[in-house]
Scaffold this active site. Structure first.
Site, PDB file in Angstrom:
ATOM      1  N   GLY A 296      -9.634  -5.957  -5.309  1.00 49.93           N
ATOM      2  CA  GLY A 296      -8.429  -6.314  -6.010  1.00 49.93           C
ATOM      3  C   GLY A 296      -7.704  -6.927  -4.764  1.00 49.93           C
ATOM      4  CG  ASP A 297      -7.588  -4.830  -0.589  1.00 52.84           C
ATOM      5  OD1 ASP A 297      -6.247  -5.395  -0.323  1.00 52.84           O
ATOM      6  OD2 ASP A 297      -7.777  -4.708  -0.396  1.00 52.84           O
ATOM      7  NE  ARG A 298     -12.057 -13.412  -1.588  1.00 54.54           N
ATOM      8  CZ  ARG A 298     -12.126 -13.846  -0.858  1.00 54.54           C
ATOM      9  NH1 ARG A 298     -12.693 -13.835   0.680  1.00 54.54           N
ATOM     10  NH2 ARG A 298     -11.009 -15.145  -0.975  1.00 54.54           N
TER      11      ARG A 298
ATOM     12  CB  ALA B 167      -7.311 -13.152  -0.702  1.00 56.04           C
TER      13      ALA B 167
ATOM     14  CE1 TYR C  53      -4.243  -0.934  -0.309  1.00 57.29           C
ATOM     15  CE2 TYR C  53      -3.499  -2.334   0.857  1.00 57.29           C
ATOM     16  CZ  TYR C  53      -4.946  -2.015  -0.061  1.00 57.29           C
ATOM     17  OH  TYR C  53      -5.620  -2.374  -0.053  1.00 57.29           O
TER      18      TYR C  53
END
Length: 467
Positions: free
Chosen positions: A264-266, A269, A137
């Protein structure tokens, strides 16, 4: 399986309420606050998602010594956190929503921090990973030289998914896949090379210098990564993973989105989980795009009072077409496989169980009696199609059966349009006649392990000797 998430953490604050009037001092909405929630953001969000899916997760990060960091520690309960000192205030991002729609976001403590240090405990935890997600980040952790050295060495041994940031560091060479969004990819490649600002996102066919396909290929070479997956919101993603092949477009399911935060995080992961489970990158990418769309369809970060989980089918349906439609509408992944399944044996059940684990329902395309006779000879099938279908449906991982009379399942597949078509490992999916058909609607073909010592023919021969 130990998943290690490496990256910068933020404190996300969600303020939700209703806006039914304008402020008398200025023409802005007044939000009557119903609820305030604090949750882990950045790399913390990735870790929370994975933990919510039931995985063992270790988060490697740096933390401040302030009140926001204490909120973060509470939000990360249940996750193993190995942290060093950040040397800067905890960044806080506060989102105000009215009836679920974003109104405003304001940021605190987001100025560039001093370069953080890593501890020996952080590096030791990294060595124990089965798969790594780097959630950069832009706050310096992914730039740490010691950390990068270990990541570069591990990249040749285990899957590493690197989610980059425009203000962050380049990925280390050798990672499995880098996942910039289109704006980030253009920034990394040199600020919208040849692309006109304001013209919207290019589609899958845009292969010019500024198009996602060219960007994915160019960044893959620049970063020396195994693959680059450029995400494009509602238009899906573009995956460059083979120097000898064109970039692969991966369409996304149609989804109504009010706030794309967290997609984007999903995706990162999900990619990590599917890669460490042994799926090929193209299949992992299709699954991850579907799961990111499902995450948004079910409310995205605004719905994180509970943990985001993969869509799962509740109850049973035997109408294959209705089942495929309902799972797709819920944002789930439709998996199909096919065959004669004459004399069900352990090889069949293992393959069917493995296929079901790839998605949210499994539909078996079953050769009819006439079809089996044409393929196997006049003495087959041993069991009629009604009995074969009943036995398949008795298995907990088979959700529906669709019988077809043709020699091949193309017509059946065209009606179902599954996301994944699964065959045994004794098949080469590149040679299957149905591969081109499945890929025409954005589906993918893949294989599950083959068990050569178990076959219907061998079983039938053994039974004939004892009859």
């Amino acid at each position: 399986m130990k998943i290690v998430v490496v990256g910068d953490v933020l404190l996300d604050v969600d303020i939700d309420g209703e806006a039914t009037r304008l402020c008398p001092d200025a023409p802005v909405p007044v939000v009557d606050v119903d609820n305030v929630r604090r949750r882990a953001g950045g790399a913390g969000l990735v870790a929370r998602m994975l933990a919510g899916d039931g995985h063992s997760v270790t988060l490697l990060t740096v933390l401040a010594d302030d009140e926001a960091a204490r909120h973060l520690e509470r939000a990360l309960e249940g996750i193993t956190v190995v942290a060093g000192a950040s040397g800067a205030p905890t960044p806080v991002k506060t989102r105000v929503r009215a009836e679920g729609h974003p109104v405003v976001r304001f940021d605190e403590g987001c100025a560039p921090p001093p370069p953080p240090l890593v501890t020996p405990a952080m590096l030791h935890a990294l060595e124990r990973a089965a798969v790594i997600v780097v959630a950069d980040y832009g706050r310096g952790l992914a730039s740490n030289v010691e950390l990068r050295s270990v990541l570069a060495r591990l990249g040749g041994r285990i899957p590493i998914v690197w989610d980059p940031h425009r203000a962050g560091a380049d990925p280390v060479p050798g990672v499995a896949v880098v996942t910039p969004n289109l704006a980030e990819a253009r920034s990394f490649a040199g600020a919208a090379r040849g692309a006109d600002a304001g013209n919207g996102e290019p589609g899958h066919g845009d292969t010019g210098q500024g198009g996602p396909a060219a960007l994915a290929r160019d960044l893959r070479l620049r970063w020396q990564s195994n693959a680059v997956m450029v995400t494009m919101g509602s238009q899906g993603a573009m995956l460059a993973y083979d120097a000898d092949q064109p970039a692969l477009p991966i369409p996304a399911p149609k989804t109504t989105v009010t706030d794309p935060c967290g997609a984007g995080d999903r995706l990162a992961a999900s990619l990590a989980v599917h890669l460490v489970d042994g799926h090929t990158l193209d299949v992992a990418a299709v699954l991850a795009v579907r799961e990111a769309a499902s995450f948004l369809r079910h409310g995205g970060v605004a719905a994180l009072a509970g943990e985001p989980k993969p869509v799962r089918l509740h109850g049973r349906e035997t109408d294959a077409l209705a089942l495929a439609r309902s799972v797709r509408e819920a944002g789930g992944i439709v998996v199909a496989t096919g065959g004669c399944f004459d004399l069900l044996h352990a090889g069949h059940t293992r393959a069917l169980g493995a296929a079901r684990s790839l998605g949210d329902c499994l539909i078996v395309c079953l050769n009819s009696d006439e079809s089996v006779r044409r393929i196997k000879g006049p003495e087959r099938p041993i069991l009629n199609q009604e009995d074969r279908a009943e036995l398949l449906l008795a298995l907990e991982f088979v959700d529906a059966v669709m019988v077809f009379d043709e020699d091949t399942p193309e017509a059946c597949l065209a009606a179902l349009q599954p996301d994944l078509w699964v065959k045994g490992g004794d098949y080469d999916v590149t040679q299957l006649p149905e591969t081109a058909l499945v890929e025409s609607w954005g589906g993918r073909c893949t294989t599950v392990p083959y068990h050569p010592s178990r076959s219907t023919t061998d079983l039938a021969d053994a039974l004939s000797r004892v009859s």
